[in-house]
Scaffold this motif. Structure first.
Motif, PDB file in Angstrom:
ATOM      1  N   ILE A  43       0.813  -1.172   0.140  1.00 18.08           N
ATOM      2  CA  ILE A  43       0.024  -0.045  -0.036  1.00 18.08           C
ATOM      3  C   ILE A  43       0.906   1.272  -0.031  1.00 18.08           C
ATOM      4  CG2 ILE A  43      -0.243   0.158   2.497  1.00 18.08           C
ATOM      5  CD1 ILE A  43      -2.924   1.118  -0.100  1.00 18.08           C
ATOM      6  N   SER A  44       2.232   0.968   0.722  1.00 16.53           N
ATOM      7  CA  SER A  44       3.141   2.356   0.566  1.00 16.53           C
ATOM      8  C   SER A  44       3.321   2.396  -0.900  1.00 16.53           C
ATOM      9  CB  SER A  44       4.190   1.935   1.427  1.00 16.53           C
ATOM     10  OG  SER A  44       5.009   1.007   0.817  1.00 16.53           O
ATOM     11  N   VAL A  45       3.334   1.572  -1.613  1.00 19.33           N
ATOM     12  CA  VAL A  45       3.767   1.671  -3.091  1.00 19.33           C
ATOM     13  C   VAL A  45       2.577   2.554  -3.566  1.00 19.33           C
ATOM     14  CG1 VAL A  45       4.012   0.648  -5.282  1.00 19.33           C
ATOM     15  CG2 VAL A  45       5.024  -0.546  -3.182  1.00 19.33           C
ATOM     16  N   GLY A  46       1.402   2.108  -3.235  1.00 15.92           N
ATOM     17  CA  GLY A  46       0.402   2.962  -3.831  1.00 15.92           C
ATOM     18  C   GLY A  46       0.465   4.361  -3.283  1.00 15.92           C
ATOM     19  N   TYR A  47       0.768   4.451  -2.113  1.00 13.78           N
ATOM     20  CA  TYR A  47       0.900   5.805  -1.651  1.00 13.78           C
ATOM     21  C   TYR A  47       1.777   6.694  -2.335  1.00 13.78           C
ATOM     22  CZ  TYR A  47       1.812   9.663   1.471  1.00 13.78           C
ATOM     23  OH  TYR A  47       1.874  10.972   2.060  1.00 13.78           O
ATOM     24  N   TRP A  48       2.921   6.127  -2.571  1.00 15.05           N
ATOM     25  CA  TRP A  48       4.052   7.046  -3.316  1.00 15.05           C
ATOM     26  C   TRP A  48       3.780   7.193  -4.671  1.00 15.05           C
ATOM     27  CZ3 TRP A  48       6.570   9.747  -0.183  1.00 15.05           C
ATOM     28  CH2 TRP A  48       6.755   9.486   0.982  1.00 15.05           C
ATOM     29  N   LEU A  49       2.913   6.043  -5.374  1.00 13.26           N
ATOM     30  CA  LEU A  49       2.470   6.300  -6.685  1.00 13.26           C
ATOM     31  C   LEU A  49       1.545   7.660  -6.499  1.00 13.26           C
ATOM     32  CD1 LEU A  49       1.720   2.689  -7.915  1.00 13.26           C
ATOM     33  CD2 LEU A  49       3.552   4.259  -8.564  1.00 13.26           C
ATOM     34  N   MET A  50       0.561   7.553  -5.602  1.00  9.30           N
ATOM     35  CA  MET A  50      -0.231   8.685  -5.539  1.00  9.30           C
ATOM     36  C   MET A  50       0.371  10.139  -5.249  1.00  9.30           C
ATOM     37  SD  MET A  50      -2.942   9.399  -2.589  1.00  9.30           S
ATOM     38  CE  MET A  50      -1.937   9.659  -1.501  1.00  9.30           C
ATOM     39  N   MET A  51       1.470   9.840  -4.598  1.00 10.42           N
ATOM     40  CA  MET A  51       2.154  11.050  -4.289  1.00 10.42           C
ATOM     41  C   MET A  51       2.686  11.626  -5.358  1.00 10.42           C
ATOM     42  SD  MET A  51       1.031  12.006  -1.452  1.00 10.42           S
ATOM     43  CE  MET A  51       2.060  13.541  -1.079  1.00 10.42           C
ATOM     44  N   THR A  52       3.430  10.608  -6.308  1.00  9.08           N
ATOM     45  CA  THR A  52       4.007  11.015  -7.505  1.00  9.08           C
ATOM     46  C   THR A  52       3.066  11.607  -8.451  1.00  9.08           C
ATOM     47  OG1 THR A  52       5.372   8.878  -7.187  1.00  9.08           O
ATOM     48  CG2 THR A  52       5.389  10.075  -9.335  1.00  9.08           C
ATOM     49  N   VAL A  53       1.921  10.862  -8.695  1.00 14.19           N
ATOM     50  CA  VAL A  53       0.855  11.505  -9.454  1.00 14.19           C
ATOM     51  C   VAL A  53       0.490  12.846  -8.815  1.00 14.19           C
ATOM     52  CG1 VAL A  53      -1.662  11.254  -9.955  1.00 14.19           C
ATOM     53  CG2 VAL A  53      -0.058   9.428 -10.027  1.00 14.19           C
ATOM     54  N   TRP A  54       0.374  12.901  -7.775  1.00 17.00           N
ATOM     55  CA  TRP A  54      -0.015  14.356  -6.982  1.00 17.00           C
ATOM     56  C   TRP A  54       1.034  15.156  -7.325  1.00 17.00           C
ATOM     57  CZ3 TRP A  54       2.062  17.336  -2.545  1.00 17.00           C
ATOM     58  CH2 TRP A  54       1.224  18.153  -2.008  1.00 17.00           C
ATOM     59  N   ALA A  55       2.295  14.987  -7.238  1.00 17.47           N
ATOM     60  CA  ALA A  55       3.395  16.043  -7.703  1.00 17.47           C
ATOM     61  C   ALA A  55       3.513  16.219  -9.139  1.00 17.47           C
ATOM     62  CB  ALA A  55       4.837  15.562  -7.284  1.00 17.47           C
ATOM     63  N   SER A  56       2.878  15.083  -9.862  1.00 19.19           N
ATOM     64  CA  SER A  56       3.054  15.572 -11.400  1.00 19.19           C
ATOM     65  C   SER A  56       1.886  16.277 -11.792  1.00 19.19           C
ATOM     66  CB  SER A  56       3.015  14.237 -11.948  1.00 19.19           C
ATOM     67  OG  SER A  56       1.523  13.369 -11.962  1.00 19.19           O
TER      68      SER A  56
END
Lengths: 602, 206
Positions: free
Chosen positions: B124-137
Motif C-alpha cells: 500500500i505504501s507503493v500505492g501511496y508513493w504512486l499517489m504522491m508521484t501523481v499528486w506532484a505530477s
C-alpha cells in the motif's frame, strides 16, 4: 490521441514500480506477506510473518480476536480465567492494549513500571530491598514471559548455605534486611531453641560452627558447653544454671538435697563451695561440714537441737528442756550473761550449776543458806512476798506494813570490805525481835513488865487501850476519869510509876496548909467546890452557926489572908477564931467585955 | 471553453480553496486531535498513545480520513472519463471539470497522508508513493497546462516552443495516468484486505 503516446503502454510505469517494490520487499522480508502487512511483527511473533499466516491472528471480519491470541498465550488465558494478575480485569480484545505490526522491537506489553503494583498485579510484592527492582524487570524476569519468573528465592539468589537449610529462605531472610545482615536480625525465637539471657549475646558462630544452622544438637547444655563438673553433678545443668549467665547463676538450691533456708539463703556460694563450684559437691550431712564447732564437740554436733538456720546468735533454744527452766527475768537474758567463757562465741553451755550462786553473788554471805528461792523469785531480787512464818503474830498489825529495811538495817554488821554492799551488812537471822531492838523505851526503864503488857502490834501509835487505871493504886474516878495522862504523869519521859496518890502530888494546896493533908475532908473527886462541908458538923461550932450565921456566905467570914506574890488567887483564912470580934468590930470598945453573946445573939 | 486567462484565474481560486481545505484538515488533525504528538511518537510506542484509537489508519478518525481521501481520489477519475466518454464531453465546460479534478486531486492525497499516520509499509505504501508521484505530477501538469495556454495565447497558432510544450505534456500524460491506475489497483487490494479482516467498519469499528 497522439501516436507518440501510444508507443509506451500506459501500465509500464506501475509494472516497473511494482516489480521493483516486490523485489525489494522479497529481499528484505523474504515473505510475500510483507506486501500486505502494515508493518513488521514483533520479533516474538516473527514466526507469524508471511501472507499465509495473517489468519493465524486475524479473523475474517473481526480484526484480531482475543481467542486467537489466547490460543497461543495459554498461561495468560489461564490468568484471565482465574482473574489473577494484570489481566484479572481485562475485557475486550488483546489488541486494545497489545499493538502489533509496529516493528520487531516495538513494545508489545506497555505498562508504567512506576505505577505497576508488583504485589497486586503479579502476586509477588517488591518490598524492602526488592523495591528498587521495580524498574529493573529484567533483573528477575530473564525470559520474555513475565509469567515464567519463579517466586522462589533461589531463582535469583545464590544459596550460600548450599541447600543445607532447605528452600524456605524466608524463615530467616526477609526483603527488609540485607542477606549478610539477616544473621543479625534473625529471630531465633522462631527456632526450636529460642535464645534468652546470655545466649542472646553469643555470636552466631559460637554455636553454629562451620555455618551449620540445621540439625543442631541443643537438647542438653553439653551440646555446646563443656561440663566443668565432669559429670559429677549429673546432666541437668538447669537445676543450678539459668540462661542469664554462668556468673549470675541463681542456683535453685531448693531443688538440691540441701535447700537453703533463712541465713543460708544469703550466703555466698563460695562460702560453702570452697573450691571451684564446678568441682565441689559439698558434704552437707552435718553442720560441721561447714561450720566450726565452738562447743568443741561437747554437744556431739547435734547442732539442730539448739541452732536453726535463722542465725547462730538467736538460736531458739528451749531452755525448759534443761534442768534450769528460764522464767521471768531470766528469759530476757542473753546466753552469755550466764554462760560465760573467755571466748564469747565458743560457749560451753554444759556444767553450769542451776543454783543461784552459780551466777549471782550471795549478798547474805551464806547467812541464809543456798535456798535463795525461799525469799527471792526470778521476777525480781526484791523480796516482796516473804513472810516471817515462825513469828507470825509479830508481823501482824503495825508491823505488817514494815519494809524489811526498817528492821533489817544495812548497818547491822560491820563491813568486811569497803565494797561490801549494804545487803551484806544485814544480819537477817540475827535481827532481834525484842521491842527495844527497834523501839526506844520512852518510859526510860520505869517498867519492868514487858512492853506487850501495855502495848500491842495491833494498836497504832503505841496506844494502850487495854490499860486500866483501876488496876493501879489510884483508880480514876470523878473528875480524874477524863483527864489526859499527861495531866498527872508529867515529865519527860513521863513518870508513870512511883507517882504519889496524895492529892497534893498533883494538886496545889490553895489553903496554905491551913487545913492539913486530908483534902477529902472537904473536897471530892467530883469537884473542887466544897459541897458537903457544914460547920454544923463540927460539934464545937454547933452553937455558932445559928441565926444569921447560918445563912452567911463562907467568904463573909473567911476573909482573904494577906496576899503573897506566888499566889495567883487570894487564899482565904480558914483557921478562924469563933470569937465575935474575929468578924465583928466591938463598937463598945471593950467596955462591955468579950462575952458579946450575953447581949447579942447571932 | 473559457478564455485561458479566465481559466488561469479559476485555477488560482481552486488552489486557494484546496489549500484551505488541506490546511483545515491538517490543523484539525494535528491540533484538535493532537496528531502533532501522536505522529512524532515512535512506531514502537505509538500503539499505546491515547490518540491511537482515533488516528491509527483504522481508527475513528483515521478510517474516515482514508475513506474520504480515497473518495476524493476516486472523484478525480470523472475528469479522465469525460475525455474518453463522449456523452460526458458535452456536460459543462472542461475547465470546471479540471478545476474539480485539481481540487479533489490536491485534497485527497493530503487526507490519505493523514490516514497513513505517516506509517508506510507493504504494497500500500507503493500505492501511496504512486499517489504522491501523481499528486506532484499534477502540479507539473497544471504548470504545463498554464504554459501551453499562455504560449497559445502569445503565438496564436503553432510555433516550435508551443510544439515542444505539447510533446512534454503528452509525455506527462503517459506518466500521470498509468500511475493512477496502478495506485487504484493497490488501493483496491488494500481496501479489500481491510474489509475482509474487518478493519473498514465505520460503525462498530474499534
Amino acid at each position: 490521441m497522439e501516436p507518440a503516446t501510444r508507443r509506451l503502454p500506459f501500465w509500464i510505469m506501475p509494472l516497473i514500480a511494482a516489480v521493483m517494490h516486490l523485489a525489494a520487499a522479497a529481499e528484505s522480508s523474504a515473505q510475500l506477506g510483507a506486501l500486505v502487512s502494515p508493518g513488521r511483527l514483533h520479533k516474538a511473533h516473527a514466526s507469524l510473518e508471511g501472507v499465509s499466516n495473517c489468519l493465524q491472528c486475524h479473523s475474517k471480519g473481526r480484526q484480531v480476536a482475543a481467542e486467537k491470541c489466547l490460543a497461543c498465550h495459554k498461561p495468560v488465558a489461564q490468568r484471565i480465567a482465574a482473574k489473577k494478575g494484570v489481566h484479572r480485569n481485562v475485557a475486550g480484545d488483546c489488541v486494545s492494549c497489545h499493538v502489533e505490526h509496529a516493528g520487531p522491537d516495538a513494545e508489545l506489553r506497555p505498562f508504567d513500571q512506576a505505577k505497576f503494583d508488583h504485589g497486586r498485579d503479579a502476586g509477588f510484592p517488591l518490598d524492602g530491598l526488592h523495591a528498587p527492582l521495580g524498574s529493573k524487570c529484567a533483573s528477575c524476569h530473564k525470559s520474555r514471559s513475565f509469567l515464567n519468573a519463579p517466586s522462589t528465592c533461589a531463582a535469583c539468589h545464590a544459596d550460600p548455605h548450599a541447600g543445607s537449610l532447605g528452600a524456605q529462605c524466608a524463615s530467616c531472610h526477609s526483603t527488609a534486611v540485607k542477606f549478610a545482615a539477616a544473621i543479625k536480625s534473625f529471630d531465633h525465637s522462631r527456632a526450636a531453641f529460642p535464645l534468652a539471657g546470655a545466649h542472646t549475646r553469643v555470636a552466631c558462630e559460637s554455636c553454629h560452627r562451620n555455618k551449620q544452622y540445621k540439625g543442631m544438637a541443643f537438647k542438653t547444655c553439653s551440646s555446646c558447653h563443656t561440663d566443668p563438673h565432669q559429670s559429677k553433678l549429673g546432666p541437668v545443668c538447669t537445676s543450678c544454671h539459668t540462661e542469664a549467665g554462668w556468673r549470675t547463676t541463681k542456683v535453685d538450691h531448693a531443688r538440691t538435697a540441701f535447700p537453703l533456708r533463712a541465713k543460708h539463703a544469703a550466703v555466698d556460694c563460695a562460702k560453702c563451695h570452697l573450691k571451684s563450684a564446678a568441682l565441689v559437691k559439698p558434704r552437707f550431712d552435718t553442720c560441721a561440714a561447714c561450720h566450726a564447732d565452738p562447743h568443741r564437740g561437747t554437744f556431739k554436733q547435734d547442732c539442730g537441737a539448739c541452732h536453726t538456720e535463722s542465725g547462730f546468735q538467736k538460736a531458739p533454744f528451749d531452755h525448759a528442756t534443761t534442768a534450769f527452766v528460764l522464767t521471768d527475768k531470766h528469759l530476757g537474758l542473753s546466753c552469755v550473761a550466764c554462760h560465760k567463757t573467755s571466748r564469747p562465741a565458743a560457749n560451753d553451755f554444759r556444767g553450769l550449776r542451776a543454783t543461784c550462786v552459780a551466777c549471782h553473788t550471795d549478798v547474805h554471805r551464806g547467812e541464809l543458806g543456798l535456798s535463795c528461792e525461799k525469799c527471792h523469785t526470778a521476777k525480781t531480787f526484791e523480796v516482796k512476798t516473804f513472810t516471817h512464818a515462825r513469828i507470825g503474830p509479830f508481823f501482824a498489825g503495825q508491823h505488817a506494813s514494815l519494809s524489811c529495811a526498817q528492821c533489817h538495817s544495812a548497818t547491822m554488821q560491820p563491813a568486811r570490805t569497803a565494797a561490801d554492799a549494804p545487803a551484806m551488812r544485814v544480819g537477817f537471822t540475827t535481827t532481834p525481835t525484842s521491842c527495844v531492838s527497834c523501839h526506844k523505851d520512852v518510859h526510860a526503864g520505869q517498867f519492868r513488865a514487858p512492853c506487850e503488857s501495855c502495848h500491842s502490834v495491833e494498836i497504832p501509835k503505841f496506844g494502850t487501850p487495854t490499860f486500866s487505871h483501876a488496876a493501879t493504886r489510884f483508880p480514876l474516878t470523878g473528875k480524874h476519869a477524863p483527864l489526859a495522862c499527861e495531866a498527872c504523869h508529867k515529865g519527860q519521859p513521863k513518870q508513870l510509876t512511883g507517882l504519889s496518890s496524895e492529892c497534893a502530888a498533883c494538886h496545889q494546896d490553895p489553903h496554905r496548909a491551913q487545913l492539913g493533908q486530908a483534902c477529902q475532908t472537904c473536897h471530892t473527886v467530883q469537884t473542887f467546890a466544897v459541897t458537903r462541908y457544914t460547920h454544923q458538923n463540927a460539934p464545937a461550932l454547933r452553937e455558932f452557926f445559928v441565926g444569921r450565921h447560918a445563912s452567911a456566905t463562907c467568904a463573909a467570914c473567911h476573909k482573904p489572908l494577906p496576899a503573897r506574890p506566888s499566889e495567883s488567887k487570894p487564899v482565904a483564912a480558914y483557921k478562924l477564931s469563933a470569937a465575935c470580934t474575929t468578924c465583928h468590930t466591938d463598937v463598945h470598945r471593950g467596955q462591955l467585955g468579950s462575952d458579946c453573946k450575953s447581949c447579942h445573939k447571932p | 471553453m473559457s478564455p485561458p486567462a479566465a481559466a488561469s484565474r479559476e485555477l488560482s481560486t481552486v488552489l486557494v480553496l484546496a489549500g484551505a481545505i488541506c490546511a483545515a484538515a491538517i490543523a484539525v488533525v494535528l491540533v484538535t486531535f493532537n496528531g502533532w504528538e501522536y505522529y512524532r511518537t515512535p512506531l514502537g510506542r505509538r500503539g499505546y498513545a491515547a490518540e491511537h484509537q482515533m488516528l491509527r489508519p483504522s481508527g475513528t478518525i483515521g478510517l474516515p480520513l482514508g475513506i474520504a481521501g480515497m473518495t476524493a481520489m476516486a472523484l478525480t477519475l470523472p475528469y479522465a472519463a469525460r475525455k474518453r466518454w463522449r456523452p460526458l464531453a458535452r456536460v459543462g465546460p472542461t475547465s470546471r471539470w479540471l478545476e474539480f479534478h485539481i481540487l479533489v486531486g490536491i485534497v485527497g492525497p493530503v487526507l490519505i497522508t493523514l490516514h497513513t499516520s505517516f506509517k508506510f509499509n507493504g504494497i500500500i505504501s507503493v500505492g501511496y508513493w504512486l499517489m504522491m508521484t501523481v499528486w506532484a505530477s499534477g502540479f507539473v501538469g497544471r504548470y504545463l497546462y498554464v504554459r501551453i495556454a499562455k504560449a497559445e495565447r502569445q503565438a496564436g497558432g503553432q510555433n516550435q516552443h508551443l510544439e515542444r510544450l505539447r510533446r512534454i505534456f503528452e509525455l506527462w500524460h503517459v506518466f500521470h495516468r498509468p500511475l493512477v491506475y496502478a495506485m487504484f489497483a493497490i488501493v483496491g487490494l488494500h481496501v479489500a484486505i481491510a474489509i475482509y479482516l474487518g478493519y473498514a467498519q465505520l460503525i462498530g469499528a474499534q
